[in-house]
Design an enzyme around this catalytic site. Structure first.
Site, short mmCIF file in Angstrom:
data_model
loop_
_atom_site.label_atom_id
_atom_site.label_comp_id
_atom_site.label_asym_id
_atom_site.label_seq_id
_atom_site.Cartn_x
_atom_site.Cartn_y
_atom_site.Cartn_z
N ASP A 15 -1.41 11.16 2.49
CA ASP A 15 -2.73 10.58 2.26
C ASP A 15 -3.83 11.63 2.36
O ASP A 15 -3.80 12.50 3.23
CB ASP A 15 -3.03 9.51 3.33
CG ASP A 15 -2.75 8.10 2.86
OD1 ASP A 15 -2.62 7.87 1.64
OD2 ASP A 15 -2.68 7.19 3.73
N LYS A 63 -2.02 11.16 -1.97
CA LYS A 63 -2.46 9.80 -2.31
C LYS A 63 -3.92 9.65 -1.91
O LYS A 63 -4.33 10.12 -0.85
CB LYS A 63 -1.60 8.77 -1.58
CG LYS A 63 -2.06 7.31 -1.79
CD LYS A 63 -1.01 6.29 -1.39
CE LYS A 63 -1.00 5.92 0.07
NZ LYS A 63 -2.27 5.38 0.58
N ASP A 111 -2.47 7.80 6.47
CA ASP A 111 -3.54 7.98 7.46
C ASP A 111 -3.55 6.81 8.46
O ASP A 111 -4.32 6.84 9.43
CB ASP A 111 -4.91 8.16 6.79
CG ASP A 111 -5.31 6.98 5.93
OD1 ASP A 111 -4.45 6.11 5.67
OD2 ASP A 111 -6.48 6.93 5.51
N SER A 112 -2.67 5.83 8.25
CA SER A 112 -2.42 4.81 9.29
C SER A 112 -1.94 5.52 10.56
O SER A 112 -1.97 4.93 11.65
CB SER A 112 -1.37 3.80 8.82
OG SER A 112 -0.20 4.46 8.36
N GLU A 141 -7.47 6.76 -2.17
CA GLU A 141 -7.84 5.35 -2.31
C GLU A 141 -8.96 5.17 -3.34
O GLU A 141 -9.86 5.99 -3.43
CB GLU A 141 -8.30 4.79 -0.95
CG GLU A 141 -7.21 4.77 0.10
CD GLU A 141 -7.66 4.12 1.42
OE1 GLU A 141 -8.77 3.56 1.48
OE2 GLU A 141 -6.87 4.20 2.37
N GLU A 167 -2.23 -2.89 -2.20
CA GLU A 167 -2.18 -3.43 -0.85
C GLU A 167 -2.90 -4.76 -0.73
O GLU A 167 -4.06 -4.89 -1.16
CB GLU A 167 -2.79 -2.41 0.12
CG GLU A 167 -2.86 -2.90 1.56
CD GLU A 167 -3.14 -1.80 2.58
OE1 GLU A 167 -3.08 -0.60 2.22
OE2 GLU A 167 -3.39 -2.14 3.74
N1 LIG Z 1 0.16 -0.73 11.77
C1 LIG Z 1 -0.46 -0.72 10.58
N2 LIG Z 1 0.11 -1.36 9.55
C2 LIG Z 1 -0.49 -1.39 8.33
O1 LIG Z 1 0.07 -1.97 7.40
C3 LIG Z 1 -1.73 -0.69 8.16
C4 LIG Z 1 -2.25 -0.02 9.29
N3 LIG Z 1 -1.63 -0.06 10.47
N4 LIG Z 1 -3.42 0.68 9.18
C5 LIG Z 1 -3.97 0.94 7.89
C6 LIG Z 1 -3.83 -0.23 7.05
C7 LIG Z 1 -4.63 -1.42 7.55
N5 LIG Z 1 -3.80 -2.51 7.12
C8 LIG Z 1 -4.02 -3.85 7.38
C9 LIG Z 1 -4.44 -4.27 8.62
C10 LIG Z 1 -4.62 -5.61 8.88
C11 LIG Z 1 -4.40 -6.55 7.90
C12 LIG Z 1 -4.60 -7.99 8.19
O2 LIG Z 1 -4.71 -8.38 9.32
N6 LIG Z 1 -4.64 -8.84 7.17
C13 LIG Z 1 -4.70 -10.28 7.33
C14 LIG Z 1 -5.20 -10.89 6.05
C15 LIG Z 1 -6.45 -11.65 6.27
C16 LIG Z 1 -6.81 -12.48 5.03
O3 LIG Z 1 -6.21 -13.55 4.88
O4 LIG Z 1 -7.62 -12.03 4.23
C17 LIG Z 1 -3.30 -10.83 7.62
O5 LIG Z 1 -3.21 -11.85 8.30
O6 LIG Z 1 -2.33 -10.22 7.15
C18 LIG Z 1 -3.99 -6.13 6.65
C19 LIG Z 1 -3.80 -4.77 6.40
C20 LIG Z 1 -2.65 -2.02 6.43
N7 LIG Z 1 -2.44 -0.72 6.97
C1 LIG Z 2 -0.31 1.33 4.36
C2 LIG Z 2 -0.04 2.55 3.52
C3 LIG Z 2 0.02 2.24 2.07
C4 LIG Z 2 -1.04 3.63 3.83
O1 LIG Z 2 -1.88 4.00 3.05
C5 LIG Z 2 -0.95 4.24 5.16
O2 LIG Z 2 0.04 4.03 5.87
O3 LIG Z 2 -1.88 4.98 5.50
MG LIG Z 3 -3.40 5.18 4.01
#
Ligand SMILES: Nc1nc(=O)c2c([nH]1)NC[C@@H]1CN(c3ccc(C(=O)N[C@@H](CCC(=O)O)C(=O)O)cc3)CN21
Ligand SMILES: CC(C)C(=O)C(=O)O
Ligand SMILES: [Mg+2]
Length: 279
Positions: free
Chosen positions: A82, A112, A43-44, A114, A182
């Protein structure tokens, strides 16, 4: 094509499992040709393809449309789809109907969802009993971003890590064939992988999980997306596409495109007749 049993075997043999998202036929085809073990129609989709700020606006129809396209592009790869936001927690019939449509109309192999609340655990049990393979998803669960207060690393305290472990075991006991974990500290990803019998597919969960999953567009550097720390870019496509599109604009404006080789001709006599007006 991989099977749920085959994936379990891979874990037992310590063979890493590769998974990547795909949202359309041509990308799915490339992912399949690369030898990926599994494709996730995530669903991303909402964020990387549809232009939303989160995964929350994505609908079941969105998921089904893209899942069908992905199957057309990748006929021989195990595909997981998803469940979108709030399509499975409130009404079991609705959840079953979606799973049915995924399996029957898209030709995907699994769904899948959550979390690991009571309702989810019960649903995993019921879907599995009905013949629908279910993948779980723990740690950072993006559909709960408004509750979590952002996309943050999960399971950082002893209590939170223990909760993740309990949730993983509950999903496994309910029949989930694998779990996505994740955005958790590497030792938590390792502990979950050691403790569970089913494959743990990590995203931002360190190198010790049974497999890895990433978002297609993140891996290719394609699109205007914020790239989390756990992503490795294996290519940078956006500037390549940008240059090509700018070149097209330039060449059309300057009359360079279409070139000789892109044009169609007609017989001289037909042309003469056309201009001469004779019949
Ligand atoms: N383009 C994209 N990639 C992804 O992996 C993803 C999506 N979209 N959309 C759905 C979710 C959202 N996701 C995400 C989005 C942002 C972070 C993020 O910015 N995390 C911070 C961590 C912050 C902390 O330290 O707690 C990082 O810097 O990685 C993580 C997962 C993973 N998934
Ligand atoms: C980041 C993965 C695991 C996901 O759930 C998605 O792409 O929606
Ligand atoms: Mg997802």
């Amino acid at each position: 094509m991989k099977t749920t049993a085959g994936l379990r075997k891979m874990k037992e043999n310590k063979e890493k499992i590769t998974m990547m998202t795909a949202y359309d036929a041509p990308s799915a085809k490339l992912v399949e040709q690369a030898g990926m073990d599994m494709i996730l129609v995530g669903d991303s989709l909402g964020m990387v393809v549809l232009g939303y700020d989160s995964t929350i606006p994505v609908t079941t129809e969105d998921m089904l449309l893209h899942a069908r396209a992905v199957r057309r592009g990748a006929r021989d790869t195990f595909i997981v789809v998803d469940f979108p936001f709030l399509s499975y927690q409130t009404d079991r019939t609705e959840a079953f109907r979606y799973a049915q449509r995924v399996m029957q109309e898209t030709g995907a192999n699994a769904v899948k969802l959550e979390g690991a609340g009571e309702v989810v655990i019960q649903l995993v049990e019921q879907l599995t009993a009905a013949g629908v393979p279910v993948m779980g998803h723990l740690g950072l669960t993006p559909q709960s971003v408004e509750v979590l207060g952002g996309y943050r690393v999960q399971g950082k305290s002893r209590e939170a890590a223990e909760q993740l472990l309990a949730d993983a075991k509950a999903l496994e006991a309910a029949g989930a064939f694998a779990l996505v974990v994740e955005c958790v500290p590497e030792p938590v990803g390792a502990l979950l992988s050691e403790t569970c019998q089913v494959p743990i597919i990590g995203i931002g969960a360190g190198v010790h999980t049974d497999g890895q999953v990433l978002v297609y567009h993140d891996v290719l550097g394609y699109g205007d997306v914020h790239v989390p720390k756990f992503v490795k870019r294996y290519a940078t496509l956006s500037p390549v596409i940008e240059d090509a599109l700018k070149m097209y604009v330039h060449e059309v404006k300057e009359g360079i495109f279409p070139g000789e080789e892109h044009r169609f001709t007609m017989k001289e006599e037909e042309l003469a007749a056309l201009y001469g007006g004779s019949k």
